[in-house]
Structure formats: structure tokens, C-alpha cells
Enzyme design. Structure first.
Site, PDB file in Angstrom:
ATOM      1  N   GLU A   1       0.810  -1.148   0.155  1.00  0.00           N
ATOM      2  CA  GLU A   1       0.057  -0.145   0.078  1.00  0.00           C
ATOM      3  C   GLU A   1       0.860   1.243   0.220  1.00  0.00           C
ATOM      4  O   GLU A   1       0.580   1.993   0.877  1.00  0.00           O
ATOM      5  CB  GLU A   1      -1.052   0.064   1.183  1.00  0.00           C
ATOM      6  CG  GLU A   1      -1.872  -1.256   1.126  1.00  0.00           C
ATOM      7  CD  GLU A   1      -3.008  -0.955   2.280  1.00  0.00           C
ATOM      8  OE1 GLU A   1      -2.738  -0.681   3.362  1.00  0.00           O
ATOM      9  OE2 GLU A   1      -4.262  -1.768   1.860  1.00  0.00           O
TER      10      GLU A   1
ATOM     11  N   GLU B   1     -12.521  -2.213  12.715  1.00  0.00           N
ATOM     12  CA  GLU B   1     -12.611  -1.312  11.337  1.00  0.00           C
ATOM     13  C   GLU B   1     -13.620  -1.892  10.569  1.00  0.00           C
ATOM     14  O   GLU B   1     -14.303  -0.906   9.887  1.00  0.00           O
ATOM     15  CB  GLU B   1     -11.126  -1.636  10.673  1.00  0.00           C
ATOM     16  CG  GLU B   1     -11.019  -0.833   9.153  1.00  0.00           C
ATOM     17  CD  GLU B   1      -9.795  -1.168   8.447  1.00  0.00           C
ATOM     18  OE1 GLU B   1      -8.799  -1.864   8.965  1.00  0.00           O
ATOM     19  OE2 GLU B   1      -9.673  -0.715   7.404  1.00  0.00           O
TER      20      GLU B   1
ATOM     21  N   ASP C   1      -8.259  -8.897   3.937  1.00  0.00           N
ATOM     22  CA  ASP C   1      -8.139  -7.868   5.210  1.00  0.00           C
ATOM     23  C   ASP C   1      -9.179  -7.574   6.048  1.00  0.00           C
ATOM     24  O   ASP C   1     -10.113  -6.969   6.111  1.00  0.00           O
ATOM     25  CB  ASP C   1      -8.128  -6.423   4.247  1.00  0.00           C
ATOM     26  CG  ASP C   1      -7.703  -5.291   4.919  1.00  0.00           C
ATOM     27  OD1 ASP C   1      -7.075  -5.491   5.982  1.00  0.00           O
ATOM     28  OD2 ASP C   1      -7.730  -4.282   4.588  1.00  0.00           O
TER      29      ASP C   1
END
Ligand code: BDP
Length: 680
Positions: free
Chosen positions: A266, A367, A339
Site C-alpha cells: 500500500e 475497522e 483484510d
């Protein structure tokens, strides 16, 4: 006013305030006045803490005699311990401390009389704080960083010190023994002198609680702060820079744990920027910390091309490096191949490495599971992962066994959890999110524990008085059921049947299955993952598709590959399934999808009722806080159901079954909820 009236008033006020709880004390609320006499042949800061805890929380016989015994008993391993009625046996001071916390916990739970032994499953049990140096927390939902404010203020106040002590105590109470103080998206500044000084001070406060400090490092630090021309891991100057930096750190923090590295992931720099490999990068850092006993936790969360199925990339990247890493390198692998989704199959990397040790990375911060707005007890998710069979060495090669040294006999074992801790008074934003910090620690200590038992312990310590049994039926039972069902409820109303990553972009809270954007990587959009069309739904990862199933060992590979045998919870993860396909219960895919979304919403409605019914059995402050969060969760579960069903209906062209509550929102209105602000 008469003296007696005053006294009565004072007493009443005391009881009132004693009842109001803000969650700051977590699961460590016990204050007992019973006396205990402790006999110890040794003194140390760690043992002082153990003594102090016993004095504060002893619930055994008054004036009991308790002995710390340093034992050579071969059944005690590492920082493990054995509890007997009047003795805590261990090999190390920390073993005594962990034994102390266990003894107090058992007293609190009313099961203190049995002898009890316990050894840790993993030798390193680590929290990862995604804390930025400016005080913000990446994917943090409980206020600001407890460690960092900004460049201008690197001081530690008395209040900070007390907070760190409480933090250390909470971690020690569940056996967590390491903490990474900064975000994996690391600023190189953490390695500069002023920051290292603060790291030293924090390490000093946490040390007696058994917490080792680690740092996330930025691969290009030699350039950014070292003024070198390159960060090439094979360059002699670069290697020297890291070796010197390690030396500098160990001078300040002699028991420093090591580095955590997110490289070539990323947008983060890494060895590949210089034509080198992950092995070159990791080994260079490993060499730097090896003389001091440090380790390198190298993250496997990498995906480079957007052409190849993202869920295959980490495995493909790392598999052929097995055995090439230095002895003090461990690969840190997220539980699933994508993820931290509400549900993923386990990452195939857990069953892939024969020589290189691998450590699970779990995400405690929610998250993708409702953040601090929703109640999700994640222990069940982690238990599911740990118990998944990789078949690496035949049946029974669970993720737990592949990572805790059972199968590989690898001496370096570790597990990490991305912390959900912030500056909020209750630490985690949602009172029930504290249970995830607790559960991570308990599972890291013993990866065979059952979520049901962890929930039971946590509820009693968090909400009840010591040994209290009267509320078992009315409080413990329903609240425990709610916790154990909570993750599945989220799966149902967000992403049932193997759907994944259909979140609104960026904030990852609400739904956006419609999200498509040709300007960004395809694998950052939702349509890439669900692939809805007029025929059906789901990502074909079978041998006729991306073939990610090939990364799993037989017989699992064939089981996942075949639509008829693939477990239904992973159906749309591995297959593109026709809307008319009949599931095991006889319903077709579209109908079942509708029921699942609706079930999820109904589950949260039931949680609201469960909680409303315990009114009066828990202090008003925490009762109201949780009640309000559950209202938000109900509202947002409805949004998820409506958004997903109305959107997928544009492909299935079928009616929502008539015995299901109708959507209450319009699709076009829901499409406008793009910001996390929309959910405030
Ligand atoms: C993703 C998060 C991102 C993290 C990344 C990571 O959205 O903020 O930086 O994982 O783990 O889940 O590196």
C-alpha cells in the site's frame, strides 16, 4: 442538619457514586480488604507488582499465607505457572505475576479451590498500536493515541504515567507481553533521538508489567532521517545505518523487542524499490537486531498488481522464500487472505511454510465490524481462525498448531492484535469492545480457550461483584448469548454467505456494494469482489476462476473448489453462484440472501431487547451507554440490509420474499451516505 442525617447523606452519595462506572477500570474492578501474607525469597519490580495486586484484590481466607515458589518443575514452561492453594509456582518473575492474576481471577470467579497449571501458547503476545506520531490513530475509534501527541510535546505527564501503568496492568492481567507503539504505516521520525527518548521512558514504565516495547519502522528511514542516498538492503552503508540504529535503541532500551515492518505494501517503501526481495530486506534488519536478541516481524500483507486476484498475492509472494529468512524473522500474517473482513477463510500462508515461523495478526479494532458503534465480540472470529484445519501435516494441522510451535517446533512463536485502545475514558469507545482486548490476550495466552468461557469471565469481572451468582440467569446468560451471537449477526446483515469487502470506500463502516471507480485499483472497489450480474453473485476462485483454492491443501482444496461441498459461509468467496442455485436448506441463493440480511437485523433488535431487560442489573452509566450504541447498531443494520438487498435486486430482478420486512430506505438515498459523518 443533624449529624446522623449528614452521615446518611454521605453514605447514600457514596453508594450512588460507587455504582456509577465509566469503564475506566476495565475488567479489573476488584478492591478487596481481605489480608494476605506473602512469602517470597526474592524481590524485584515485577514481584512488587504481584504483591501489590494480591494486597489489593485478595479474596481468599483472611490472613492467608501465600508463597511465591521458583520451581524447576519441568511441566512449567516459559512464563507459565502452577497454582496450588497456598503457592504460586513459576520459573520466572513474570510467571509469578501471571499466576497472581490468574489466582485473583479465579477467586473473583469463585473457582479458586482447584489446583491449576497454565503455560503460554505463544512466547510473544503483542499489541500493535496503529498510532501516528501526531496523536491520531489509524482505524482507531476510541479517541486519540495514548502514546503520541505531536513533535512539540514528547513529555510524559503524571497522568500519562498513571495511564501507562493501568495499561501495563491490564495487559499483564491477560498475559500480553509486548506492544508496538506506532503505526505500521510508520513515520521514520520514530527512530530519531527525541522520539527514542520517549520510547525509553515508556519502556521503563511498562517493563515491570512484563511488556516489551517494539517499533514499526519505515524501510526508507536511512534516506529520510539518515541522509543516505539509498535504502538498498544490500548496500553496506545502509546495513551499517540499521546496525548502528539498533545499537542506539538497545542502549536506551536493553530489552527492546524488535521491529515490525510493512514493506512494499500500500505505497510503503520496501526492498523491492531497489530490485531486492522481502528476504533481503527482512534479513538486513534481522542482522541489525540479532546481536541484542531482537526479532523482526515482517508483514505478509502485500498485494502489488491489480490483475491477479488480490487474495492470492501474499501467498504467491512469500511461499518460495520459505526457509530463507534469518532465525529471528517471523512472518506476520492477517487471519484471512484479504483484510480483516467480518468473515474470511483462513490465509493459506498459515499452512504453507515449513521452516519460516508465521504469526497470526488479528484486528482487535473493529475497522470492518462496526467500529466502536457496534457490539461485536471477536473471540468467535479468532477462535474460528485458530481452529481452522490447514491440513499442512494431515488432519489436525490447525492454524493454532501451525503457529504455536506444535507442528514446527520453531522456538520463535508470536501472535499480534491490532489494538482498539485510545484516549477515551473507557479505553475502547464501546464498553463491549473491551471484551475484545481481553479476549485477544486470553487467546494469545491459551489458543485453546473457548469463546464462551472467555465471555463468561469477562462479563463477571466487568459487570458483577466478586463471586456474585444471583445474576447468572437474568444477566450473565442473556448477555453472554448476545456476545456469542454478535459477530454472526454482523456477518448476516453486512456480508453473509461469503460476501466480502462491499464497504463504503475509505471509512469502511457503511455499505456501498455499488462502489466502482475506474480511476483507482479495481481491488479497492466493491464490484471487484461481489461480481453481481444477471446470472448470479460471488467471486469465482475455483479452478475455473482465479483458482485461489489451489493454495489450500487437500482435502480442503477440493472441498472448497466444488460448489456442492464448499461450506456455505464461504460460498460467494469461492464461487460465482447463480441466483437460482439451491442451497442445502432448499432455498435458492436470492431467497436465502434476503433471509440472511433480515435475520441479521432481527438479531440486533433482539440484542436491544436483551439489554433493555437487564436494566437495573448493571450501573446506569454503562447501561445507558450500551443501550444507545445498540440503537445506532440497529439503525445501521437496517441500512446494510436495505442497501445490499435493493442493490443486488437490480441484478437478480426477483422479489424480496413477502414474509420479510420491507426495506425502509430508498437505494438512491443510501448511495449518498458516502462519508463516515453520514452515520453520526
Ligand atoms: C487495512 C487498513 C489500513 C492499514 C492496512 C494494513 O484499512 O488502514 O494500513 O490494513 O494492515 O485494513 O497495513
Amino acid at each position: 442538619m443533624k449529624k446522623t442525617t449528614l452521615l446518611l447523606l454521605a453514605l447514600l452519595t457514596c453508594t450512588y457514586f460507587a455504582k456509577a462506572e465509566d469503564g475506566h477500570e476495565l475488567w479489573l474492578r476488584n478492591k478487596s480488604a481481605t489480608n494476605v501474607n506473602i512469602q517470597t525469597a526474592k524481590k524485584s519490580p515485577v514481584l512488587d507488582i504481584a504483591i501489590n495486586e494480591l494486597k489489593k484484590g485478595w479474596l481468599g481466607k483472611n490472613d492467608a499465607k501465600l508463597k511465591f515458589e521458583f520451581s524447576t518443575d519441568a511441566s512449567i514452561k516459559g512464563d507459565g505457572f502452577r497454582l496450588e492453594r497456598s503457592t504460586i509456582k513459576a520459573k520466572t518473575d513474570l510467571g509469578i505475576l501471571y499466576g497472581t492474576f490468574e489466582m485473583l481471577r479465579r477467586q473473583y470467579l469463585g473457582k479458586a479451590d482447584e489446583n491449576f497449571s497454565s503455560n503460554p501458547s505463544y512466547s510473544r503476545r503483542i499489541l500493535n498500536h496503529w498510532d501516528n506520531l501526531d496523536g491520531s490513530v489509524e482505524r482507531g475509534y476510541a479517541g486519540k493515541s495514548i502514546f503520541w501527541r505531536n513533535d512539540q510535546d514528547l513529555t510524559i505527564s503524571q497522568a500519562d504515567r498513571e495511564l501507562y501503568q493501568l495499561y501495563g496492568r491490564a495487559n499483564a492481567s491477560v498475559g500480553i507481553n509486548g506492544t508496538v507503539l506506532n503505526n505500521v504505516n510508520a513515520s521514520a521520525k520514530i527512530l530519531t533521538a527525541p522520539y527514542l527518548k520517549k520510547v525509553q521512558a515508556i519502556a521503563g514504565i511498562l517493563r515491570p508489567y512484563g511488556l516489551k516495547v517494539y517499533l514499526s519502522v519505515n524501510f526508507s528511514a536511512p534516506v529520510t532521517i539518515g541522509k543516505l542516498k539509498t535504502a538498498d538492503p544490500l548496500d553496506a552503508q545502509v546495513r551499517k545505518w540499521w546496525a548502528d540504529k539498533a545499537k542506539e535503541i538497545y542502549q536506551l532500551v536493553p530489552d527492546f523487542g524488535g521491529f515490525l515492518v510493512k514493506a512494499n505494501s500500500e505505497g510503503q517503501p520496501g526492498p523491492q524499490d531497489f530490485g531486492r526481495t522481502h528476504v533481503d530486506g527482512a534479513n538486513m534488519m534481522a542482522d541489525a537486531v540479532a546481536p541484542f536478541g531482537g526479532i523482526v516481524m515482517w508483514r505478509a500483507f502485500v498485494y502489488q498488481t491489480s490483475e491477479q486476484d488480490r487474495t492470492k498475492q501474499a501467498y504467491n509472494e512469500f511461499l518460495h522464500y520459505d526457509g530463507q529468512f534469518k532465525k529471528n524473522v517471523i512472518l506476520q500474517v492477517k487471519n484471512g487472505p484479504l483484510d480483516f473482513q467480518p468473515r474470511e477463510p483462513f490465509s493459506a500462508l498459515f499452512g504453507a511454510m515449513n521452516q519460516t515461523p508465521v504469526m497470526p495478526e488479528f484486528q482487535i479494532t473493529q475497522e470492518y465490524l462496526g467500529q466502536s458503534k457496534q457490539l461485536a465480540f471477536l473471540s468467535t472470529l479468532w477462535e474460528e481462525c485458530l481452529n481452522s484445519d490447514t491440513y499442512q501435516k494431515g488432519k489436525g494441522s490447525t492454524v493454532a498448531a501451525c503457529t504455536d510451535g506444535t507442528l514446527s517446533k520453531n522456538p520463535l512463536t508470536a501472535i499480534a492484535g491490532v489494538a482498539n485502545i485510545g484516549s477515551d475514558r473507557n479505553w475502547t469507545g464501546h464498553i463491549f469492545a473491551q471484551s475484545n482486548w481481553y479476549a485477544f490476550g486470553r487467546l494469545a495466552w491459551n489458543n485453546q480457550l473457548k469463546s464462551e468461557d472467555i465471555a463468561d469471565e469477562w462479563i463477571r469481572q466487568t459487570f458483577l461483584d466478586a463471586g456474585e451468582k444471583a445474576k447468572d440467569q437474568a444477566f450473565v446468560k442473556p448477555v453472554k448469548e448476545m456476545m456469542l451471537e454478535s459477530r454472526e449477526a454482523i456477518v448476516n446483515y453486512m456480508m453473509p454467505l461469503g460476501l466480502h469487502h462491499i464497504f463504503a470506500e475509505g471509512h469502511h463502516y457503511g455499505p456501498a456494494p455499488w462502489f466502482a471507480n475506474t480511476k483507482i485499483r479495481a481491488d479497492w472497489t466493491s464490484v471487484y469482489y461481489h461480481k453481481a450480474d444477471t446470472i448470479g453473485l460471488g467471486f469465482n476462485r475455483s479452478h475455473t476462476g482465479s483458482n485461489s483454492v489451489e493454495q489450500y491443501h487437500e482435502p480442503l482444496r477440493s472441498k472448497l473448489d466444488n460448489l456442492a461441498t464448499c461450506p456455505e459461509e464461504y460460498l460467494l468467496w469461492f464461487h460465482h453462484v447463480p441466483w437460482t442455485y439451491k442451497l442445502k436448506n432448499g432455498k435458492d441463493l436470492w431467497t436465502e440472501l434476503c433471509y440472511r440480511y433480515d435475520t441479521g437485523v432481527q438479531q440486533v433488535r433482539t440484542f436491544q431487547k436483551t439489554w433493555d431487560k437487564v436494566h437495573g442489573l448493571v450501573d446506569e452509566e454503562r447501561f445507558t451507554a450500551v443501550q444507545s450504541k445498540l440503537r445506532t447498531q440497529s439503525r445501521d443494520a437496517q441500512i446494510w440490509k436495505d442497501a445490499c438487498l435493493l442493490y443486488f435486486q437490480t441484478f437478480s430482478k426477483r422479489d424480496i420474499p413477502y414474509d420479510i420486512e420491507r426495506p425502509v430506505h430508498d437505494l438512491e438515498a443510501l448511495k449518498k451516505l458516502t462519508k463516515s459523518k453520514s452515520y453520526e
